[in-house]
Design a protein around this motif. Structure first.
Motif, PDB file in Angstrom:
ATOM      1  N   LEU A  11      15.308   2.815   2.982  1.00 57.01           N
ATOM      2  CA  LEU A  11      14.617   3.323   4.165  1.00 57.01           C
ATOM      3  C   LEU A  11      14.617   4.841   4.077  1.00 57.01           C
ATOM      4  O   LEU A  11      15.672   5.480   4.189  1.00 57.01           O
ATOM      5  CB  LEU A  11      15.314   2.875   5.456  1.00 57.01           C
ATOM      6  N   GLY A  12      13.442   5.425   3.831  1.00 57.23           N
ATOM      7  CA  GLY A  12      13.339   6.879   3.825  1.00 57.23           C
ATOM      8  C   GLY A  12      13.573   7.421   5.224  1.00 57.23           C
ATOM      9  O   GLY A  12      13.118   6.832   6.215  1.00 57.23           O
ATOM     10  N   THR A  13      14.292   8.537   5.317  1.00 58.02           N
ATOM     11  CA  THR A  13      14.639   9.081   6.640  1.00 58.02           C
ATOM     12  C   THR A  13      14.279  10.553   6.794  1.00 58.02           C
ATOM     13  O   THR A  13      14.791  11.219   7.687  1.00 58.02           O
ATOM     14  CB  THR A  13      16.146   8.892   6.924  1.00 58.02           C
ATOM     15  N   ASN A  14      13.412  11.079   5.917  1.00 62.22           N
ATOM     16  CA  ASN A  14      13.011  12.479   6.060  1.00 62.22           C
ATOM     17  C   ASN A  14      11.818  12.557   7.007  1.00 62.22           C
ATOM     18  O   ASN A  14      10.661  12.402   6.605  1.00 62.22           O
ATOM     19  CB  ASN A  14      12.668  13.092   4.702  1.00 62.22           C
ATOM     20  N   GLU A  15      12.108  12.811   8.278  1.00 65.84           N
ATOM     21  CA  GLU A  15      11.073  12.830   9.306  1.00 65.84           C
ATOM     22  C   GLU A  15      10.161  14.053   9.211  1.00 65.84           C
ATOM     23  O   GLU A  15       9.158  14.124   9.910  1.00 65.84           O
ATOM     24  CB  GLU A  15      11.727  12.760  10.689  1.00 65.84           C
ATOM     25  N   GLY A  16      10.488  14.973   8.323  1.00 65.26           N
ATOM     26  CA  GLY A  16       9.608  16.109   8.082  1.00 65.26           C
ATOM     27  C   GLY A  16       8.365  15.724   7.308  1.00 65.26           C
ATOM     28  O   GLY A  16       7.362  16.444   7.322  1.00 65.26           O
ATOM     29  N   LEU A  17       8.419  14.577   6.625  1.00 68.85           N
ATOM     30  CA  LEU A  17       7.265  14.073   5.873  1.00 68.85           C
ATOM     31  C   LEU A  17       6.434  13.206   6.810  1.00 68.85           C
ATOM     32  O   LEU A  17       6.672  12.007   6.953  1.00 68.85           O
ATOM     33  CB  LEU A  17       7.728  13.278   4.658  1.00 68.85           C
ATOM     34  N   SER A  18       5.460  13.816   7.450  1.00 64.86           N
ATOM     35  CA  SER A  18       4.655  13.120   8.461  1.00 64.86           C
ATOM     36  C   SER A  18       3.579  12.237   7.841  1.00 64.86           C
ATOM     37  O   SER A  18       2.939  11.455   8.536  1.00 64.86           O
ATOM     38  CB  SER A  18       4.009  14.131   9.412  1.00 64.86           C
TER      39      SER A  18
ATOM     40  N   VAL B  85       1.059  12.399  -4.433  1.00 65.40           N
ATOM     41  CA  VAL B  85       1.583  13.197  -5.538  1.00 65.40           C
ATOM     42  C   VAL B  85       2.642  12.385  -6.263  1.00 65.40           C
ATOM     43  O   VAL B  85       3.302  11.520  -5.675  1.00 65.40           O
ATOM     44  CB  VAL B  85       2.213  14.536  -5.067  1.00 65.40           C
ATOM     45  N   SER B  86       2.784  12.662  -7.538  1.00 62.05           N
ATOM     46  CA  SER B  86       3.871  12.078  -8.317  1.00 62.05           C
ATOM     47  C   SER B  86       5.054  13.027  -8.199  1.00 62.05           C
ATOM     48  O   SER B  86       5.125  14.041  -8.888  1.00 62.05           O
ATOM     49  CB  SER B  86       3.445  11.911  -9.780  1.00 62.05           C
ATOM     50  N   ALA B  87       5.971  12.709  -7.301  1.00 62.95           N
ATOM     51  CA  ALA B  87       7.084  13.616  -7.017  1.00 62.95           C
ATOM     52  C   ALA B  87       8.252  12.816  -6.469  1.00 62.95           C
ATOM     53  O   ALA B  87       8.069  11.898  -5.661  1.00 62.95           O
ATOM     54  CB  ALA B  87       6.665  14.693  -6.021  1.00 62.95           C
ATOM     55  N   SER B  88       9.445  13.171  -6.889  1.00 62.86           N
ATOM     56  CA  SER B  88      10.619  12.393  -6.521  1.00 62.86           C
ATOM     57  C   SER B  88      10.884  12.382  -5.019  1.00 62.86           C
ATOM     58  O   SER B  88      11.437  11.407  -4.494  1.00 62.86           O
ATOM     59  CB  SER B  88      11.844  12.910  -7.277  1.00 62.86           C
ATOM     60  N   PHE B  89      10.499  13.441  -4.298  1.00 61.88           N
ATOM     61  CA  PHE B  89      10.825  13.502  -2.876  1.00 61.88           C
ATOM     62  C   PHE B  89      10.055  12.490  -2.039  1.00 61.88           C
ATOM     63  O   PHE B  89      10.445  12.206  -0.888  1.00 61.88           O
ATOM     64  CB  PHE B  89      10.594  14.917  -2.318  1.00 61.88           C
ATOM     65  N   ILE B  90       8.961  11.904  -2.554  1.00 61.45           N
ATOM     66  CA  ILE B  90       8.189  10.980  -1.723  1.00 61.45           C
ATOM     67  C   ILE B  90       8.978   9.708  -1.409  1.00 61.45           C
ATOM     68  O   ILE B  90       8.638   8.976  -0.475  1.00 61.45           O
ATOM     69  CB  ILE B  90       6.823  10.624  -2.342  1.00 61.45           C
TER      70      ILE B  90
ATOM     71  N   ARG C  10       0.869  -1.176   0.000  1.00 61.52           N
ATOM     72  CA  ARG C  10       0.000   0.000   0.000  1.00 61.52           C
ATOM     73  C   ARG C  10       0.906   1.226   0.000  1.00 61.52           C
ATOM     74  O   ARG C  10       1.896   1.264   0.724  1.00 61.52           O
ATOM     75  CB  ARG C  10      -0.913   0.053   1.230  1.00 61.52           C
ATOM     76  N   GLY C  11       0.559   2.224  -0.799  1.00 63.93           N
ATOM     77  CA  GLY C  11       1.385   3.422  -0.838  1.00 63.93           C
ATOM     78  C   GLY C  11       1.392   4.059  -2.209  1.00 63.93           C
ATOM     79  O   GLY C  11       0.362   4.148  -2.875  1.00 63.93           O
ATOM     80  N   MET C  12       2.577   4.481  -2.658  1.00 66.94           N
ATOM     81  CA  MET C  12       2.702   5.215  -3.913  1.00 66.94           C
ATOM     82  C   MET C  12       3.771   4.597  -4.805  1.00 66.94           C
ATOM     83  O   MET C  12       4.808   4.134  -4.337  1.00 66.94           O
ATOM     84  CB  MET C  12       3.085   6.674  -3.628  1.00 66.94           C
ATOM     85  N   PHE C  13       3.477   4.607  -6.104  1.00 65.89           N
ATOM     86  CA  PHE C  13       4.491   4.288  -7.102  1.00 65.89           C
ATOM     87  C   PHE C  13       5.321   5.538  -7.387  1.00 65.89           C
ATOM     88  O   PHE C  13       4.834   6.661  -7.294  1.00 65.89           O
ATOM     89  CB  PHE C  13       3.846   3.853  -8.424  1.00 65.89           C
TER      90      PHE C  13
END
Length: 322
Positions: free
Chosen positions: A262-269, A274-279, A201-204
């Motif tokens: 493992l994503g580590t950007n804790e600012g993304l709560s 969105v289709s965006a590279s930062f996700i 479950r999530g985003m491509f």
């Protein structure tokens, strides 16, 4: 970003990220913006955060090649904001802008720092200090290296196992310095030892516009993985299943797990729809498929509900326990 000034802490963190670049001393920079970013108060917000910083802002579309080149040459570094995969329109526009900007990126590769698809998420993307990011990334890598096994579970039934001794060298993407990847932050490796059931479950995230067509995947996709290779995929959405089958049949490499991230950007709560590279930096697990051979497209599966254990100790469940 929009009409309001950007968050001052986020601006400070952004400047601190830039200060790790070997060419930037905090004196001057050029902002190159595609037109969708012109109404965002990036320049004004950064000047408010760093009053001594001299900033020149230019529109990529409305400036000549020679003017862009002149300002890139004159300033310490150039920061580029443009969209890449946020819409079909942006993908088509990106092809046109590339004709103007790509020669400059090649000419000044050491001076240009690019950010794509940030849009109105600047405050979230740069919410965390470089110090915390570096600490978290290093701590995660050290914890993984000192463990025998990573177990990934989810409320929908995921049960994946990865032997840590089989992992290749871990990469730490801080989002600063003079690396090619500037958006904070993640750690990543690769191992053929990953096996089990992944109820995704999530985003491509891919240049193939899966995310534009299907958005957030709420109904789980059942993916069976054996020794680093996908052996079956099941989902209730028949059109999505057809598109996934086309992807997997297009290149043998598309069935390979080529990244364990493992994503580590804790600012993304939360995981934005969105289709965006930062996700890809969203905390928790993402698996990358393909992209290792000519004609193969890298596809990230960014999980919204991963629960991660190292041996028997919980490492992540909506937050990192480090």
């Amino acid at each position: 970003m929009g009409e309001k000034m950007l968050d001052n802490n986020a601006c400070n963190h952004f400047i601190n990220h830039l200060l790790t670049h070997p060419l930037f001393t905090g004196k001057s920079l050029t902002l190159l913006l595609s037109n969708e970013y012109l109404n965002f108060k990036i320049k004004k917000s950064l000047e408010h955060s760093s009053p001594k910083l001299a900033i020149k802002q230019l529109s990529i579309e409305d400036s000549s090649y020679d003017l862009l080149k002149k300002n890139i040459h004159e300033k310490e570094v150039t920061v580029l904001f443009m969209n890449h995969i946020t819409s079909i329109e942006s993908m088509e526009k990106n092809k046109l802008l590339a004709k103007k900007i790509t020669p400059l990126i090649n000419l000044y590769s050491k001076k240009i720092i690019g950010f794509t698809d940030i849009n109105n998420m600047f405050n979230e993307v740069f919410n965390i200090s470089p110090t915390r990011i570096k600490y978290l990334n290093n701590s995660l890598i050290n914890s993984c290296k000192s463990s025998e096994r990573m177990i990934i579970r989810s409320p929908t039934g995921t049960n994946l196992s990865i032997m840590m001794k089989d992992c290749k060298k871990w990469a730490s993407i801080h989002g600063f310095g003079d690396s090619d990847d500037h958006t904070p932050s993640e750690v990543a490796t690769y191992s053929k030892s990953i096996s089990g059931e992944f109820f995704f479950r999530g985003m491509f995230l891919c240049q193939i516009p899966f995310s534009l067509k299907y958005g957030f995947i709420d109904e789980p996709i059942s993916i069976t993985i054996k020794n680093g290779r996908i052996i079956s995929v099941k989902c209730t959405n028949k059109e999505l299943k057809k598109d996934l089958d086309l992807y997997f049949s297009a290149h043998d490499d598309h069935q390979n797990i080529t990244e364990i991230g493992l994503g580590t950007n804790e600012g993304l709560s939360y995981l934005p729809d969105v289709s965006a590279s930062f996700i890809e930096r969203y905390p928790g697990l993402h698996l990358g498929l393909g992209g290792e051979h000519q004609g193969s497209f890298h596809l990230d599966l960014i999980s919204c509900d991963s629960i991660i254990y190292l041996d028997k100790k919980k490492l992540f469940d909506n937050q990192y326990f480090i």
